[in-house]
Write a protein that holds these residues in place. Structure first.
Motif, PDB file in Angstrom:
ATOM      1  N   THR A   1      -4.271  -5.730  -3.592  1.00 45.66           N
ATOM      2  CA  THR A   1      -5.087  -5.357  -2.437  1.00 45.66           C
ATOM      3  C   THR A   1      -6.546  -5.141  -2.818  1.00 45.66           C
ATOM      4  OG1 THR A   1      -4.449  -3.066  -2.731  1.00 45.66           O
ATOM      5  CG2 THR A   1      -3.221  -4.330  -1.096  1.00 45.66           C
ATOM      6  N   ALA A   2      -6.798  -4.903  -4.098  1.00 45.78           N
ATOM      7  CA  ALA A   2      -8.174  -4.616  -4.508  1.00 45.78           C
ATOM      8  C   ALA A   2      -8.953  -5.875  -4.849  1.00 45.78           C
ATOM      9  CB  ALA A   2      -8.157  -3.674  -5.709  1.00 45.78           C
TER      10      ALA A   2
ATOM     11  N   ASP B   1     -15.554  -7.372   1.723  1.00 42.70           N
ATOM     12  CA  ASP B   1     -15.064  -6.423   2.729  1.00 42.70           C
ATOM     13  C   ASP B   1     -16.143  -6.115   3.761  1.00 42.70           C
ATOM     14  OD1 ASP B   1     -12.530  -6.212   1.771  1.00 42.70           O
ATOM     15  OD2 ASP B   1     -12.831  -4.323   0.698  1.00 42.70           O
TER      16      ASP B   1
ATOM     17  N   PRO C   1     -10.149  -5.143   5.807  1.00 48.28           N
ATOM     18  CA  PRO C   1     -10.412  -3.960   4.966  1.00 48.28           C
ATOM     19  C   PRO C   1      -9.688  -2.679   5.376  1.00 48.28           C
ATOM     20  CG  PRO C   1     -12.441  -5.158   5.394  1.00 48.28           C
ATOM     21  CD  PRO C   1     -11.390  -5.818   6.219  1.00 48.28           C
TER      22      PRO C   1
ATOM     23  N   SER D   1      -5.532  -2.948   5.320  1.00 45.45           N
ATOM     24  CA  SER D   1      -5.070  -3.151   3.942  1.00 45.45           C
ATOM     25  C   SER D   1      -5.314  -1.912   3.075  1.00 45.45           C
ATOM     26  CB  SER D   1      -5.781  -4.351   3.319  1.00 45.45           C
ATOM     27  OG  SER D   1      -7.165  -4.045   3.157  1.00 45.45           O
TER      28      SER D   1
ATOM     29  N   ARG E   1      -8.257  -0.883   1.940  1.00 40.03           N
ATOM     30  CA  ARG E   1      -9.397  -0.996   1.021  1.00 40.03           C
ATOM     31  C   ARG E   1     -10.621  -0.240   1.536  1.00 40.03           C
ATOM     32  NH1 ARG E   1      -7.986  -6.308   1.536  1.00 40.03           N
ATOM     33  NH2 ARG E   1      -9.978  -6.769   2.552  1.00 40.03           N
TER      34      ARG E   1
END
Length: 297
Positions: free
Chosen positions: A8-9, A16, A85, A88, A90
């Motif tokens: 996810t990163a 993003d 973003p 998820s 983030r």
């Protein structure tokens, strides 16, 4: 756990930021605004052009950031949007909210520097997109009608930025982009139907991928073509179109109509995607033809 974080990163902070403000959509909006400005202006002021581009970007970025905050739980349900973003994980909602608020203030302030009317229409656009269109998307297909209003403002906004006046000319530019939104949005609603269904979005006029939706798509495509050639008849004030350019615009419109008819005949996702691409080409080329017509006349 480590694996999940890595996957996810992967998108960067910059990507993003682009995603939360939908930079590609913002660029198309800025393009529309600048086309409207060039149509309305007597002498091009490059400082105003830059301000309009920046103000337009911030305006759309704010709308999209607010939209993604409101729809974060629904976005998580859809394949197309689950990696955004916020859903998820983030980006936090508070970070997105700060971006949205800063963009709103910057957008309206920059447009106000051009003139107050431009700032007013910019503010109306953000308000309608965030407070009317976004909540209505899960309630009724009429959301597309509401969303078509802020969607049609950019082309008109450019003229208002150039003249500090709202009259028949920016009204005509608004009408062109307003009617165009329907075949464009419905084509997207058709080929993303299953994904939208997971999020509970009602984008098609009948709520289904059926002949009724296809017929309305054709109807609004015809309206778009008719409104697009109105300036050739000379009753839209300073917004004029030479017969040659009107024929070019009309032929471009027939191209879009062809794909709308193909959607009616085939009723497929592929046909809907082709119509969406044709609609994007149409509005972009129309704006180029309008601007060239003015400066080469």
């Amino acid at each position: 756990m480590g694996k999940t974080i890595t996957s996810t990163a992967r998108p960067s902070l910059i990507s993003d930021f682009k995603e939360i403000t939908k930079i590609r959509l913002s660029v198309s909006v800025v393009f529309s605004s600048l086309a409207g400005y060039l149509l309305g202006v007597e002498t091009v002021n490059y400082q105003t052009l830059v301000l309009l581009a920046l103000g337009g970007y911030f305006m759309v970025g704010a709308s999209n950031a607010f939209n993604q905050i409101i729809e974060k739980d629904l976005d998580a349900l859809m394949k197309r949007t689950k990696n955004r973003p916020i859903p998820s994980g983030r980006m936090s909602v508070s970070t997105a909210f700060v971006i949205a608020c800063v963009f709103t203030i910057l957008g309206i302030a920059i447009l106000y520097v051009i003139n107050p009317k431009t700032a007013m229409f910019g503010a109306i656009s953000i308000f309608l997109y965030t407070c009317a269109y976004t909540p209505l998307k899960t309630k009724t297909p009429l959301a597309v009608f509401v969303g078509a209003i802020p969607g049609a403002i950019p082309f008109m906004l450019g003229w208002v930025a150039a003249t500090n006046d709202f009259g028949i000319e920016p009204g005509t530019l608004f009408a062109i982009q307003f009617f165009w939104q329907f075949p464009h949005f419905w084509a997207i609603g058709w080929f993303l139907f299953d994904d939208y269904k997971k999020g509970g979005f009602f984008m098609l006029p009948t709520g289904k991928q059926d002949k009724g939706t296809a017929v309305q798509t054709i109807m609004y495509t015809v309206w778009t073509i008719l409104v697009s050639i109105v300036p050739v008849f000379g009753f839209t004030g300073r917004l004029c179109l030479t017969p040659v350019s009107a024929i070019v615009v009309f032929l471009l419109g027939l191209g879009m109509l062809y794909y709308a008819i193909q959607l009616y005949k085939k009723m497929t996702v592929v046909a809907a995607r082709q119509l969406m691409l044709a609609s994007v080409s149409y509005i972009t080329l129309l704006q180029i033809v309008y601007v060239l017509d003015k400066f080469l006349r």
